[in-house]
Write a protein that holds these residues in place. Structure first.
Motif, PDB file in Angstrom:
ATOM      1  N   ARG A 136       0.829  -1.204   0.000  1.00  0.00           N
ATOM      2  CA  ARG A 136       0.000   0.000   0.000  1.00  0.00           C
ATOM      3  C   ARG A 136       0.867   1.258   0.000  1.00  0.00           C
ATOM      4  NH1 ARG A 136      -2.563  -1.167   4.171  1.00  0.00           N
ATOM      5  NH2 ARG A 136      -4.346  -2.173   3.169  1.00  0.00           N
ATOM      6  N   ARG A 137       1.990   1.211   0.706  1.00  0.00           N
ATOM      7  CA  ARG A 137       2.846   2.392   0.788  1.00  0.00           C
ATOM      8  C   ARG A 137       3.410   2.770  -0.574  1.00  0.00           C
ATOM      9  NH1 ARG A 137       3.229   7.148   3.103  1.00  0.00           N
ATOM     10  NH2 ARG A 137       5.364   7.921   3.129  1.00  0.00           N
ATOM     11  N   VAL A 138       3.742   1.774  -1.393  1.00  0.00           N
ATOM     12  CA  VAL A 138       4.232   2.064  -2.747  1.00  0.00           C
ATOM     13  C   VAL A 138       3.172   2.836  -3.531  1.00  0.00           C
ATOM     14  CG1 VAL A 138       5.019   1.055  -4.922  1.00  0.00           C
ATOM     15  CG2 VAL A 138       5.788   0.077  -2.746  1.00  0.00           C
ATOM     16  N   ILE A 139       1.929   2.396  -3.440  1.00  0.00           N
ATOM     17  CA  ILE A 139       0.844   3.100  -4.128  1.00  0.00           C
ATOM     18  C   ILE A 139       0.696   4.508  -3.576  1.00  0.00           C
ATOM     19  CG2 ILE A 139      -1.624   3.071  -4.660  1.00  0.00           C
ATOM     20  CD1 ILE A 139      -0.142   0.792  -5.991  1.00  0.00           C
ATOM     21  N   GLU A 140       0.747   4.634  -2.268  1.00  0.00           N
ATOM     22  CA  GLU A 140       0.545   5.939  -1.640  1.00  0.00           C
ATOM     23  C   GLU A 140       1.602   6.948  -2.062  1.00  0.00           C
ATOM     24  OE1 GLU A 140       0.500   4.942   2.461  1.00  0.00           O
ATOM     25  OE2 GLU A 140      -1.642   4.446   2.497  1.00  0.00           O
ATOM     26  N   VAL A 141       2.861   6.553  -2.026  1.00  0.00           N
ATOM     27  CA  VAL A 141       3.931   7.495  -2.371  1.00  0.00           C
ATOM     28  C   VAL A 141       3.916   7.816  -3.856  1.00  0.00           C
ATOM     29  CG1 VAL A 141       6.430   7.859  -2.446  1.00  0.00           C
ATOM     30  CG2 VAL A 141       5.385   6.783  -0.437  1.00  0.00           C
ATOM     31  N   ASN A 142       3.875   6.787  -4.701  1.00  0.00           N
ATOM     32  CA  ASN A 142       4.062   6.988  -6.136  1.00  0.00           C
ATOM     33  C   ASN A 142       2.854   7.606  -6.819  1.00  0.00           C
ATOM     34  OD1 ASN A 142       6.371   5.647  -5.462  1.00  0.00           O
ATOM     35  ND2 ASN A 142       6.057   3.901  -6.803  1.00  0.00           N
ATOM     36  N   LEU A 143       1.656   7.275  -6.370  1.00  0.00           N
ATOM     37  CA  LEU A 143       0.446   7.790  -7.005  1.00  0.00           C
ATOM     38  C   LEU A 143      -0.191   8.903  -6.184  1.00  0.00           C
ATOM     39  CD1 LEU A 143      -1.822   7.867  -9.053  1.00  0.00           C
ATOM     40  CD2 LEU A 143      -2.813   5.830  -7.983  1.00  0.00           C
ATOM     41  N   ILE A 144      -0.584   8.594  -4.955  1.00  0.00           N
ATOM     42  CA  ILE A 144      -1.250   9.611  -4.144  1.00  0.00           C
ATOM     43  C   ILE A 144      -0.300  10.761  -3.841  1.00  0.00           C
ATOM     44  CG2 ILE A 144      -2.386  10.048  -1.932  1.00  0.00           C
ATOM     45  CD1 ILE A 144      -3.414   7.159  -2.047  1.00  0.00           C
ATOM     46  N   MET A 173       6.403  -7.123  -9.544  1.00  0.00           N
ATOM     47  CA  MET A 173       6.487  -5.677  -9.315  1.00  0.00           C
ATOM     48  C   MET A 173       5.087  -5.068  -9.342  1.00  0.00           C
ATOM     49  SD  MET A 173       9.707  -4.695  -8.943  1.00  0.00           S
ATOM     50  CE  MET A 173       9.734  -2.960  -9.365  1.00  0.00           C
ATOM     51  N   SER A 174       4.112  -5.771  -8.768  1.00  0.00           N
ATOM     52  CA  SER A 174       2.716  -5.361  -8.945  1.00  0.00           C
ATOM     53  C   SER A 174       2.426  -3.979  -8.375  1.00  0.00           C
ATOM     54  CB  SER A 174       1.780  -6.397  -8.315  1.00  0.00           C
ATOM     55  OG  SER A 174       2.046  -6.555  -6.932  1.00  0.00           O
ATOM     56  N   ALA A 175       2.932  -3.659  -7.194  1.00  0.00           N
ATOM     57  CA  ALA A 175       2.649  -2.353  -6.605  1.00  0.00           C
ATOM     58  C   ALA A 175       3.298  -1.240  -7.418  1.00  0.00           C
ATOM     59  CB  ALA A 175       3.143  -2.310  -5.158  1.00  0.00           C
ATOM     60  N   TYR A 176       4.550  -1.431  -7.783  1.00  0.00           N
ATOM     61  CA  TYR A 176       5.263  -0.394  -8.534  1.00  0.00           C
ATOM     62  C   TYR A 176       4.602  -0.161  -9.888  1.00  0.00           C
ATOM     63  CZ  TYR A 176       9.159   2.304 -10.417  1.00  0.00           C
ATOM     64  OH  TYR A 176       9.929   3.300 -10.962  1.00  0.00           O
ATOM     65  N   CYS A 177       4.289  -1.242 -10.595  1.00  0.00           N
ATOM     66  CA  CYS A 177       3.668  -1.093 -11.913  1.00  0.00           C
ATOM     67  C   CYS A 177       2.299  -0.432 -11.804  1.00  0.00           C
ATOM     68  CB  CYS A 177       3.548  -2.457 -12.600  1.00  0.00           C
ATOM     69  SG  CYS A 177       5.130  -3.175 -13.087  1.00  0.00           S
ATOM     70  N   ALA A 178       1.500  -0.855 -10.824  1.00  0.00           N
ATOM     71  CA  ALA A 178       0.183  -0.256 -10.648  1.00  0.00           C
ATOM     72  C   ALA A 178       0.288   1.226 -10.315  1.00  0.00           C
ATOM     73  CB  ALA A 178      -0.581  -0.995  -9.552  1.00  0.00           C
ATOM     74  N   SER A 179       1.238   1.573  -9.456  1.00  0.00           N
ATOM     75  CA  SER A 179       1.375   2.973  -9.048  1.00  0.00           C
ATOM     76  C   SER A 179       1.854   3.846 -10.203  1.00  0.00           C
ATOM     77  CB  SER A 179       2.343   3.089  -7.870  1.00  0.00           C
ATOM     78  OG  SER A 179       3.671   2.752  -8.250  1.00  0.00           O
ATOM     79  N   LYS A 180       2.784   3.351 -11.002  1.00  0.00           N
ATOM     80  CA  LYS A 180       3.304   4.157 -12.104  1.00  0.00           C
ATOM     81  C   LYS A 180       2.295   4.272 -13.248  1.00  0.00           C
ATOM     82  CE  LYS A 180       7.278   5.512 -10.534  1.00  0.00           C
ATOM     83  NZ  LYS A 180       7.563   6.966 -10.339  1.00  0.00           N
ATOM     84  N   ALA A 181       1.523   3.193 -13.498  1.00  0.00           N
ATOM     85  CA  ALA A 181       0.456   3.295 -14.490  1.00  0.00           C
ATOM     86  C   ALA A 181      -0.593   4.301 -14.023  1.00  0.00           C
ATOM     87  CB  ALA A 181      -0.179   1.929 -14.728  1.00  0.00           C
TER      88      ALA A 181
END
Length: 298
Positions: free
Chosen positions: A110-118, A153-161
């Protein structure tokens, strides 16, 4: 931000994730080209070290979590009061982890999503009023992972997309306000995050099975030069290396190809060395987990 012979001279720029790696490299190039830079990051001591390496008065730094709306609002107000309204904002802050999704730590994922996207969205929300006033430019640092997702790399890919999609939507919303929005698609860059990735079998094998041009690691200074040049030209997109642009032409075909290769290769690779979650990668990731401290334990 009108185009001039030296378009960054006298401008104020904000760079998130500026304590090290690509963020610090972009800060140096921005200063060289005449901008005054506000450095944002989680590591107060490391940020100060970057600032102190620059000419006096050319930069200032703030410790802030880009996912914290209140903290970012406070920092935005302090930047305006001290440096003036930013004309350039670069959403560069990012973290990554690797490993099988089923075994991932939910909080780390979740943190990867939060930093990279949110975090990118909070950065944009904080500084859009300034960019409206200055007719400025917002650069979203994305990745090849925005175009082609990879296993482990599911979190990283999801966040960058998601960050790419956010930037496209933002561009359409603010174009009539004369604000430019660009997306930087970058591949492997020589940062502590990527160096740490190579220490983990799951990510070392991932990079090793990419085509040879896609495995090359580029110096952070080179990538920074390319991205700042794109800022000067208010580009809608910039690709480093340039051949990444061609992946847009085959984007729809990439998921089935990746799935086919993964179905063939992952059983063999996991039999040789079982994959496990990496946690947040690099010194920047450890600093994020340590709530912005510089304690080596984090």
């Amino acid at each position: 931000m009108p185009v001039a012979r030296k378009p960054l001279r006298g401008r104020v720029a904000v760079v998130t994730g500026a304590a090290r790696g690509l963020g610090a490299a972009m800060t140096r190039v921005l200063v060289e080209r005449g901008a005054t830079v506000a450095l944002l990051g989680r590591e107060e001591t490391t940020l100060a070290r970057v600032k102190d390496s620059l000419p006096a008065g050319s930069a200032a730094c703030w410790e802030a979590d880009v996912t914290d709306d209140r903290a970012m609002s406070r920092v935005g107000a302090e930047i305006r009061a001290r440096l003036g309204s930013p004309s350039v904002v670069i959403a560069n802050a990012g973290v990554a982890e690797g490993g099988p999704f089923a075994e991932s730590d939910p909080a780390v994922w979740r943190r990867v999503i939060e930093v990279n996207l949110i975090g990118s969205a909070v950065t944009a929300r904080t500084f859009l009023p300034d960019l409206f006033d200055t007719r400025g430019y917002f650069l979203q640092v994305a990745s090849l992972a925005s175009i082609g997702a990879a296993p482990m790399m599911s979190a990283y890919c999801a966040s960058k997309a998601g960050a790419e999609s956010f930037a496209h939507a933002l561009r359409a919303e603010v174009a009539h306000r004369r604000v430019g929005v660009g997306i930087a698609y970058i591949n492997w860059t020589d940062t502590d995050m990527v160096r740490d990735a190579d220490e983990h079998a799951v990510l070392r094998e991932l990079r090793g099975h990419m085509p040879s041009p896609a495995r090359k690691v580029f110096p952070a200074a080179y990538v920074a030069e390319r991205l700042v040049s794109a800022v000067e030209r208010r580009r809608a997109s910039v690709y480093v290396p340039r051949w990444l642009r061609s992946t847009q032409l085959v984007r729809a075909a990439m998921p089935p190809v990746v799935t086919w290769l993964s179905r063939r290769e992952l059983p063999r690779l996991t039999a040789a060395e079982p994959f496990s979650a990496t946690g947040l990668l690099g010194a920047g990731g450890r600093a994020d987990q340590g709530a912005g401290t510089d304690d080596p334990a984090y």
